[in-house]
Write a protein that holds these residues in place. Structure first.
Motif, short mmCIF file in Angstrom:
data_model
loop_
_atom_site.label_atom_id
_atom_site.label_comp_id
_atom_site.label_asym_id
_atom_site.label_seq_id
_atom_site.Cartn_x
_atom_site.Cartn_y
_atom_site.Cartn_z
N GLU A 4 0.85 -1.19 0.00
CA GLU A 4 0.00 0.00 0.00
C GLU A 4 0.88 1.23 0.00
OE1 GLU A 4 -3.88 1.74 2.38
OE2 GLU A 4 -2.81 0.05 3.22
N GLN A 5 0.50 2.22 -0.83
CA GLN A 5 1.26 3.46 -0.87
C GLN A 5 0.60 4.47 0.05
OE1 GLN A 5 1.98 4.83 -4.84
NE2 GLN A 5 3.83 5.91 -4.24
N LEU A 6 1.40 5.07 0.94
CA LEU A 6 0.88 5.94 1.99
C LEU A 6 1.60 7.28 1.99
CD1 LEU A 6 1.02 3.23 4.79
CD2 LEU A 6 -1.07 4.06 3.71
N VAL A 7 0.85 8.32 2.34
CA VAL A 7 1.44 9.64 2.58
C VAL A 7 1.64 9.74 4.09
CG1 VAL A 7 1.09 12.13 2.46
CG2 VAL A 7 0.32 10.67 0.58
N VAL A 8 2.88 9.98 4.50
CA VAL A 8 3.22 10.06 5.93
C VAL A 8 3.33 11.52 6.33
CG1 VAL A 8 4.94 9.42 7.68
CG2 VAL A 8 4.48 7.88 5.74
N PHE A 9 2.73 11.85 7.49
CA PHE A 9 2.82 13.21 7.99
C PHE A 9 3.00 13.20 9.49
CE2 PHE A 9 -1.66 12.07 7.79
CZ PHE A 9 -2.16 12.47 9.02
N GLN A 10 3.43 14.36 9.99
CA GLN A 10 3.74 14.47 11.41
C GLN A 10 2.77 15.41 12.10
OE1 GLN A 10 7.87 14.97 11.80
NE2 GLN A 10 7.88 14.22 13.89
N LEU A 11 2.34 15.00 13.30
CA LEU A 11 1.59 15.84 14.23
C LEU A 11 2.33 15.73 15.55
CD1 LEU A 11 -2.18 14.96 13.69
CD2 LEU A 11 -1.05 17.10 13.13
N THR A 12 2.84 16.82 16.07
CA THR A 12 3.72 16.81 17.24
C THR A 12 4.84 15.81 16.98
OG1 THR A 12 2.41 15.25 18.57
CG2 THR A 12 1.87 17.57 18.78
N THR A 13 5.02 14.82 17.86
CA THR A 13 6.12 13.88 17.68
C THR A 13 5.68 12.57 17.04
OG1 THR A 13 5.75 13.02 19.89
CG2 THR A 13 7.37 14.80 19.67
N GLU A 14 4.38 12.45 16.74
CA GLU A 14 3.86 11.18 16.20
C GLU A 14 3.79 11.24 14.67
OE1 GLU A 14 3.68 8.81 18.31
OE2 GLU A 14 3.93 10.22 19.97
N GLU A 15 3.89 10.05 14.07
CA GLU A 15 3.76 9.95 12.62
C GLU A 15 2.47 9.23 12.27
OE1 GLU A 15 7.81 9.74 10.29
OE2 GLU A 15 7.70 8.12 11.77
N TYR A 16 1.75 9.80 11.32
CA TYR A 16 0.49 9.25 10.85
C TYR A 16 0.61 9.01 9.35
CZ TYR A 16 -1.41 10.96 15.26
OH TYR A 16 -1.65 11.17 16.59
N ALA A 17 -0.30 8.21 8.82
CA ALA A 17 -0.28 7.96 7.38
C ALA A 17 -1.71 7.79 6.87
CB ALA A 17 0.54 6.71 7.06
N ILE A 18 -1.92 8.15 5.62
CA ILE A 18 -3.20 7.91 4.96
C ILE A 18 -2.90 7.39 3.56
CG2 ILE A 18 -4.59 9.56 6.27
CD1 ILE A 18 -4.19 11.60 4.09
N PRO A 19 -3.82 6.60 3.00
CA PRO A 19 -3.60 6.08 1.64
C PRO A 19 -3.45 7.23 0.64
CG PRO A 19 -5.43 4.95 2.71
CD PRO A 19 -5.06 6.12 3.58
N ILE A 20 -2.48 7.11 -0.24
CA ILE A 20 -2.22 8.17 -1.21
C ILE A 20 -3.44 8.36 -2.13
CG2 ILE A 20 -1.15 6.74 -3.00
CD1 ILE A 20 0.93 9.10 -3.26
N SER A 21 -4.26 7.33 -2.29
CA SER A 21 -5.43 7.43 -3.15
C SER A 21 -6.44 8.46 -2.65
CB SER A 21 -6.12 6.07 -3.29
OG SER A 21 -6.52 5.61 -2.01
N GLN A 22 -6.39 8.82 -1.36
CA GLN A 22 -7.32 9.81 -0.82
C GLN A 22 -6.76 11.22 -0.83
OE1 GLN A 22 -8.43 7.47 2.89
NE2 GLN A 22 -10.42 8.27 2.28
N VAL A 23 -5.48 11.36 -1.16
CA VAL A 23 -4.84 12.67 -1.14
C VAL A 23 -4.92 13.29 -2.54
CG1 VAL A 23 -2.68 13.93 -0.73
CG2 VAL A 23 -3.28 11.96 0.71
N LYS A 24 -5.51 14.48 -2.61
CA LYS A 24 -5.59 15.17 -3.89
C LYS A 24 -4.38 16.06 -4.12
CE LYS A 24 -10.47 14.96 -4.58
NZ LYS A 24 -11.54 15.62 -5.25
#
Length: 153
Positions: A4-24
């Motif tokens: 799965e291809q994911l976009v990784v982003f940071q909020l404070t010190t934690e890392e989150y990810a969402i599927p790239i298919s949902q990112v415009k």
């Protein structure tokens, strides 16, 4: 092997990810027009190439304390059929994660059903979000009533 291809982003010190298919797209965030009577985590609305997009402060939604720096970014995403912007501290990378490195969040975060799974990258853990479950029906109604007319279904 499936991945799965994911976009990784940071909020404070934690890392989150969402599927790239949902990112415009990913934009530099310069603030939003505030709306009255909206939850605290709704930053407001922006005009993105003629389209009004509601902007959500993801750290506010998750009740995380984050530094008020000016270098924030917004992920323009589609969730539950609605375009919205998610303000994050920084978008850090796009990765392809093998299915074997993604573990279901069963029982880990029962009160946070928007946490879909946990990704394991080297020694890091990524919290993979399910954007369609990020907001409750009540929150969708509140945002719709606040003037974000196409919100939800």
């Amino acid at each position: 092997m499936a991945s799965e291809q994911l976009v990784v982003f940071q909020l404070t010190t934690e890392e989150y990810a969402i599927p790239i298919s949902q990112v415009k797209e990913i934009i530099r965030y310069n603030g939003a027009t505030k709306l009255p009577n909206t939850p605290g985590y709704v930053d407001g609305i922006i005009n993105l190439r003629g389209k009004v997009i509601p902007i959500i402060d993801l750290a506010g939604k998750f009740a995380l304390l984050t530094a008020k720096n000016s270098d924030k970014q917004a992920l323009i995403v589609e969730a539950a059929g609605q375009d919205m912007g998610l303000v994050v501290d920084a978008v850090t990378e796009v990765i392809r994660l093998e299915e074997t490195l993604i573990e279901a969040a069963n029982g880990i975060a029962q009160s946070n059903e928007f946490i879909r799974s946990i990704g394991k990258v080297d020694k890091r853990l990524l919290i993979i979000l399910d954007l369609d479950k990020l907001f409750s029906q009540e929150e969708m109604i509140v945002m719709r009533e606040a003037g974000c007319q196409k919100w939800g279904d």
